[in-house]
Each structure stands twice: as C-alpha cells, then as structure tokens.
Design a protein around this motif. Structure first.
Motif, PDB file in Angstrom:
ATOM      1  N   VAL A   1      11.957   8.294  10.518  1.00  0.00           N
ATOM      2  CA  VAL A   1      13.004   8.023  11.042  1.00  0.00           C
ATOM      3  C   VAL A   1      13.107   6.651  11.888  1.00  0.00           C
ATOM      4  O   VAL A   1      12.494   5.565  12.169  1.00  0.00           O
ATOM      5  N   ALA A   2      14.339   6.660  11.885  1.00  0.00           N
ATOM      6  CA  ALA A   2      15.291   5.007  12.524  1.00  0.00           C
ATOM      7  C   ALA A   2      15.185   5.443  14.118  1.00  0.00           C
ATOM      8  O   ALA A   2      15.207   6.077  14.737  1.00  0.00           O
ATOM      9  N   GLY A   3      14.584   4.047  14.745  1.00  0.00           N
ATOM     10  CA  GLY A   3      15.577   3.828  15.897  1.00  0.00           C
ATOM     11  C   GLY A   3      15.137   2.125  16.620  1.00  0.00           C
ATOM     12  O   GLY A   3      15.926   1.961  15.599  1.00  0.00           O
ATOM     13  N   ARG A   4      15.368   1.695  17.799  1.00  0.00           N
ATOM     14  CA  ARG A   4      15.683   0.466  17.837  1.00  0.00           C
ATOM     15  C   ARG A   4      14.277   0.346  19.497  1.00  0.00           C
ATOM     16  O   ARG A   4      13.848   1.626  19.931  1.00  0.00           O
ATOM     17  N   VAL A   5      13.839  -1.339  19.439  1.00  0.00           N
ATOM     18  CA  VAL A   5      13.295  -1.463  20.360  1.00  0.00           C
ATOM     19  C   VAL A   5      13.191  -1.828  21.296  1.00  0.00           C
ATOM     20  O   VAL A   5      14.667  -2.061  22.141  1.00  0.00           O
TER      21      VAL A   5
END
Length: 243
Positions: free
Chosen positions: A169-173
């Motif tokens: 799954v994609a995410g963000r820092v």
C-alpha cells in the motif's frame, strides 16, 4: 519495520454503575460516537428532573423579586441570594445531565474495540478501566533509515509499505527523527498508510520502500569487475591509445 495503530487508548468510566448492556463487538470497526456499553439508569433521570425543577423554581423567584425590587419591597441582598441559588441549581442540572450522558460509554473516534475489562453485571466506579480502543483506520509503519540515506528523504515524501501478509500500500512519510540512534547511527522514520476498512493488521513486519536521491550511473556487466591486489574493486577497460 513494523505496522502499528495510529493511537491506542484505555477508555475509563466517567460515572459509576452496573454494566447493563454491551453493544460493541471486539475487533469490529465502529464509528466515533457509537455506543460501546451502557450502565444501569439508577436514579439519574430523576435527578435530572429534580435539578430542572429546581432551576425553574429559582428562576421564577428571581424574576418575581426583580420586579418587586423596583417597587422597594426586596433588598439588593435578597436579589443576590436568589441569584446565587439559581446559579447553583443550574450547575446541579449540568452535573446531573452529564452523569446521565456518561451512562453510555461511546467510541471517542473511529476504530476497533480491543481488550474489554468488564462484562454485563460488573459494577464500575468512575475512573475504572473499561476497555482498550484502537484507531486502526490509519496505520503507522515504523522503521529506520541509514545515515547515508537520510539526506534524500523528507517529511511528506511518497512511500510504499510491503507487509509480510503480502499486502502492499502507498503512504507518505509523516515523521523523520532529527537525531540518529547512537548505537546504530540510523534514523527513526514513520510512514502513514490509510486503512479505512481495517483489512491490514497492526503489529506485523513490513518493508518500507522510499525513493532515494538520483545520481548518474552506467550499468556494466559483473564480468567486467575485478579486484586489485589491495582489495579495491576495479573495472576492466580498453585503452585505445595504447597497443
């Protein structure tokens, strides 16, 4: 790294009473404000009615005395006493209403009910732990980054988490430690990933994939690599100017 819920709290009782009904099921997502359990009614509604009647009584007395004061029949001190009683009655009404509302324990945010400490029939007092509640609608993947890579990563960068379960799954820092761990010289990092249906578990191993910096490179075959006598890695080349 590993996945973890965004937040996990212990829900405590805000009033006392016996557990009359449990409406939430462990592990099943519920929305903020939905009931988890209810305590018995006892005399809570009666106290609200009594406090409301007391407020009405003192409000009527205050209005009547205010009218009589203009005619000189009531002193300023009597008006102040009646006003104080009215404000006290209002405070009692608010306390009674809050106690009635706190009879129903509700979800503080969207999440999942974890461990439950009480069963129907248990008596709880104000402050007693009732259950743990976990926000797993968003997961945090925690991990570490080597000091050589830290310069190419920033908060808000896109990232991807590959879970040991096979999910990706994609995410963000969302967080990057400003100080390296002394023993390992690595920096802690957190990646936030959405989990609206709760399908991804918390507490499992995960791999964080980040986009690093860019540099010019030339792909060469491993067959062209060689080791110098001193152990340095080298590449076979052809010098066209020498025969």
């Amino acid at each position: 790294g590993r996945t973890a819920p965004t937040r996990s709290i212990t829900i405590s009782a805000e009033t006392e009473g016996r557990v009359a009904l449990i409406t939430a099921t462990r592990g099943v997502p519920i929305k903020a404000g939905q009931p988890i359990l209810e305590l018995d009614m006892r005399d809570r509604q009666a106290r609200v009615n009594q406090a409301r009647a007391s407020v009405q009584e003192h409000r009527t007395a205050f209005k009547a005395q205010s009218q009589l004061q203009t005619e000189g029949y009531v002193s300023e001190t009597q008006i102040a006493e009646t006003l104080a009683k009215l404000e006290t009655a209002k405070a009692e009404l608010i306390r009674a209403q809050l106690d009635l509302a706190n009879r129903v324990v509700r979800a503080p945010f969207d999440g999942v009910l974890g461990n439950r400490e009480v069963e129907v029939g248990d008596f709880v007092r104000s402050g007693d732990a009732i259950a743990t509640f976990v926000d797993n609608m968003t997961l945090i993947v925690t991990g570490t980054v080597a000091e050589q890579e830290i310069a190419s990563i920033s908060i808000g960068d896109d990232a991807r988490a590959n879970l040991v379960t096979g999910q990706s799954v994609a995410g963000r820092v969302r967080y990057l430690s400003p100080v390296a761990e002394e023993s390992t010289r690595t920096f802690a990092i957190e990646v936030e990933i959405a989990n609206p249906d709760g399908s991804m578990p918390a507490g499992v191993t995960a791999e964080i994939v980040l986009k690093g910096g860019e540099t010019l490179a030339q792909k060469i075959s491993p067959a062209l690599l060689t080791l110098a006598p001193n152990g340095d890695l080298g590449v076979y080349i052809v010098d066209e100017f020498q025969r």
